[in-house]
Design an enzyme around this catalytic site. Sequence first.
Site, PDB file in Angstrom:
ATOM      1  N   SER A 119       0.834  -1.206   0.000  1.00 49.47           N
ATOM      2  CA  SER A 119       0.000   0.000   0.000  1.00 49.47           C
ATOM      3  C   SER A 119       0.861   1.245   0.000  1.00 49.47           C
ATOM      4  CB  SER A 119      -0.931  -0.013   1.215  1.00 49.47           C
ATOM      5  OG  SER A 119      -0.169  -0.113   2.393  1.00 49.47           O
ATOM      6  N   HIS A 140      -2.472  -2.445  -6.234  1.00 46.75           N
ATOM      7  CA  HIS A 140      -2.935  -2.267  -4.857  1.00 46.75           C
ATOM      8  C   HIS A 140      -4.450  -2.416  -4.758  1.00 46.75           C
ATOM      9  CE1 HIS A 140      -3.545   0.530  -1.186  1.00 46.75           C
ATOM     10  NE2 HIS A 140      -3.429  -0.714  -0.809  1.00 46.75           N
ATOM     11  N   GLU A 152      -5.354   0.129  -7.792  1.00 49.62           N
ATOM     12  CA  GLU A 152      -4.356   1.156  -8.108  1.00 49.62           C
ATOM     13  C   GLU A 152      -3.191   0.485  -8.826  1.00 49.62           C
ATOM     14  OE1 GLU A 152      -4.385   4.648  -4.713  1.00 49.62           O
ATOM     15  OE2 GLU A 152      -3.233   2.868  -4.287  1.00 49.62           O
ATOM     16  N   ASN A 190      -4.483   6.006  -0.292  1.00 51.09           N
ATOM     17  CA  ASN A 190      -4.029   6.058   1.102  1.00 51.09           C
ATOM     18  C   ASN A 190      -3.408   7.398   1.479  1.00 51.09           C
ATOM     19  OD1 ASN A 190      -4.966   3.609   1.858  1.00 51.09           O
ATOM     20  ND2 ASN A 190      -3.022   2.527   1.727  1.00 51.09           N
TER      21      ASN A 190
HETATM   22  N1  CAA Z   1     -14.611  -9.895   2.604  1.00 52.29           N
HETATM   23  C1  CAA Z   1     -15.352 -10.172   1.510  1.00 52.29           C
HETATM   24  N2  CAA Z   1     -16.581  -9.671   1.288  1.00 52.29           N
HETATM   25  C2  CAA Z   1     -17.100  -8.879   2.248  1.00 52.29           C
HETATM   26  C3  CAA Z   1     -16.405  -8.544   3.422  1.00 52.29           C
HETATM   27  C4  CAA Z   1     -15.108  -9.090   3.590  1.00 52.29           C
HETATM   28  N3  CAA Z   1     -14.358  -8.835   4.650  1.00 52.29           N
HETATM   29  N4  CAA Z   1     -17.183  -7.708   4.169  1.00 52.29           N
HETATM   30  C5  CAA Z   1     -18.327  -7.545   3.490  1.00 52.29           C
HETATM   31  N5  CAA Z   1     -18.278  -8.248   2.335  1.00 52.29           N
HETATM   32  C6  CAA Z   1     -19.328  -8.352   1.317  1.00 52.29           C
HETATM   33  C7  CAA Z   1     -20.540  -9.053   1.882  1.00 52.29           C
HETATM   34  O1  CAA Z   1     -20.427 -10.454   1.753  1.00 52.29           O
HETATM   35  C8  CAA Z   1     -21.637  -8.487   0.986  1.00 52.29           C
HETATM   36  O2  CAA Z   1     -21.642  -9.190  -0.233  1.00 52.29           O
HETATM   37  P1  CAA Z   1     -23.061  -9.550  -0.953  1.00 52.29           P
HETATM   38  O3  CAA Z   1     -23.674  -8.246  -1.318  1.00 52.29           O
HETATM   39  O4  CAA Z   1     -22.638 -10.382  -2.117  1.00 52.29           O
HETATM   40  O5  CAA Z   1     -23.856 -10.311   0.055  1.00 52.29           O
HETATM   41  C9  CAA Z   1     -21.176  -7.057   0.674  1.00 52.29           C
HETATM   42  O6  CAA Z   1     -19.756  -7.024   0.976  1.00 52.29           O
HETATM   43  C10 CAA Z   1     -21.876  -6.039   1.527  1.00 52.29           C
HETATM   44  O7  CAA Z   1     -21.684  -6.388   2.876  1.00 52.29           O
HETATM   45  P2  CAA Z   1     -22.718  -6.092   4.029  1.00 52.29           P
HETATM   46  O8  CAA Z   1     -24.102  -6.120   3.468  1.00 52.29           O
HETATM   47  O9  CAA Z   1     -22.416  -7.010   5.167  1.00 52.29           O
HETATM   48  O10 CAA Z   1     -22.320  -4.649   4.586  1.00 52.29           O
HETATM   49  P3  CAA Z   1     -22.315  -3.225   3.937  1.00 52.29           P
HETATM   50  O11 CAA Z   1     -23.327  -3.050   2.871  1.00 52.29           O
HETATM   51  O12 CAA Z   1     -22.308  -2.335   5.101  1.00 52.29           O
HETATM   52  O13 CAA Z   1     -20.895  -3.130   3.199  1.00 52.29           O
HETATM   53  C11 CAA Z   1     -18.563  -2.667   3.133  1.00 52.29           C
HETATM   54  C12 CAA Z   1     -19.687  -3.459   3.821  1.00 52.29           C
HETATM   55  C13 CAA Z   1     -18.482  -3.046   1.658  1.00 52.29           C
HETATM   56  C14 CAA Z   1     -17.269  -3.088   3.808  1.00 52.29           C
HETATM   57  C15 CAA Z   1     -18.872  -1.127   3.290  1.00 52.29           C
HETATM   58  O14 CAA Z   1     -19.084  -0.816   4.630  1.00 52.29           O
HETATM   59  C16 CAA Z   1     -17.742  -0.251   2.776  1.00 52.29           C
HETATM   60  O15 CAA Z   1     -17.615  -0.016   1.584  1.00 52.29           O
HETATM   61  N6  CAA Z   1     -16.880   0.253   3.688  1.00 52.29           N
HETATM   62  C17 CAA Z   1     -15.737   1.085   3.355  1.00 52.29           C
HETATM   63  C18 CAA Z   1     -14.572   0.207   2.986  1.00 52.29           C
HETATM   64  C19 CAA Z   1     -13.355   0.985   2.645  1.00 52.29           C
HETATM   65  O16 CAA Z   1     -13.278   2.196   2.764  1.00 52.29           O
HETATM   66  N7  CAA Z   1     -12.326   0.259   2.210  1.00 52.29           N
HETATM   67  C20 CAA Z   1     -11.025   0.838   1.930  1.00 52.29           C
HETATM   68  C21 CAA Z   1     -10.154   0.573   3.073  1.00 52.29           C
HETATM   69  S1  CAA Z   1      -8.567   1.316   2.892  1.00 52.29           S
HETATM   70  C22 CAA Z   1      -7.647   0.130   2.178  1.00 52.29           C
HETATM   71  O17 CAA Z   1      -8.073  -0.936   1.863  1.00 52.29           O
HETATM   72  C23 CAA Z   1      -6.252   0.512   1.888  1.00 52.29           C
HETATM   73  C24 CAA Z   1      -5.222  -0.378   2.363  1.00 52.29           C
HETATM   74  O18 CAA Z   1      -4.118  -0.219   1.900  1.00 52.29           O
HETATM   75  C25 CAA Z   1      -5.441  -1.405   3.433  1.00 52.29           C
END
Ligand code: CAA
Length: 292
Positions: A119, A140, A152, A190
Amino acid sequence: MNKNKIAVIGAGLMGNGIAQACAKAGYDVVNVDTFEDAIEKAKATVEKLFSRKVEKGSLTEEEKRKILSHNSYSKNLEDAKDAFLVIEAVPEKIEIKKDIFKKLDDIADSETVIVSNTSGLSISEIASVTNRPDKIMGAHFFYPAPVMKLLELVRGLVTSDETYHIVKEYAKTIGKTTVDAPEFPGFMVNRILVPMQNEAAYMVMEGSKPEDVDNAMKLGCNHPMGPIELTDFVGIDTMLATMTGLYNGFHDSKYRPCPLLETMVKAGMLGKKSGQGFYKYDAKGNKIGSNF
Ligand code: CAA
């Protein structure tokens, strides 16, 4: 070289998710991790996730079986041998990544492209330990990798156009949209996102409640998760490592990591994955209270 085989190195939160995303698109994936525990945890996570999807009706048993049939696990890096693409997703430590890339360079076919899911570490530095720096670049993913639509793409100083196009085409096949990000710490997302999470941690350190900080950004800016909740979700150690990378990489005090994050990591409060972060979680990962 098998044009349908992808090796994902590392079965942690990111590697496991990347493997799922590839298997869902029909690639034959081997997810390699030298730690048995990590493999067992990855299998349990997938099982739990897929069972929930089946219960919810967003995945059929047949689809579940099909995806799982494309996903295998191994403790042996040699199993990356005939993959056309290798995706490294091991911990964010440059020495670990360099060691893996050196080994992969010996194991993989000379034409194989090897990408890092780092990242923010330098792609050029990682590539420098191999004999194929032109076939190395950054790809990424975002957490959770099967869901988040962005990939990315980060070119090192000598990444070839051919490598770039292979990875860009691959991204399309797994349904991701790409952006070209600069090879500077934090790349694109990030560099914008993590300082916001860091600032949110400062506010908690100064006495604001995590719920208030999260509600402010969810209701005031329509973010799907608040910055504190997101920090627990991604892992406080991961977020701190990225922030430290920005601070050391730009030599700019505006990126100084929040001391509270450092204390929490020392205390083993790593967020949702450890059950304790800004919030408290039960064994199923449900939020059950706040630590601040
Ligand atoms: N792994 C795989 N799939 C997942 C999951 C996980 N850990 N968590 C949720 N999902 C899937 C669920 O299975 C569900 O799939 P279906 O629609 O097929 O059933 C879908 O995501 C939606 O999940 P939920 O209904 O349980 O929950 P939600 O609608 O609240 O969505 C979320 C969950 C997608 C995580 C949403 O809250 C979101 O977009 N959050 C922000 C995430 C974000 O900002 N990510 C970037 C992080 S920074 C980064 O990644 C950088 C780095 O370098 C680490």
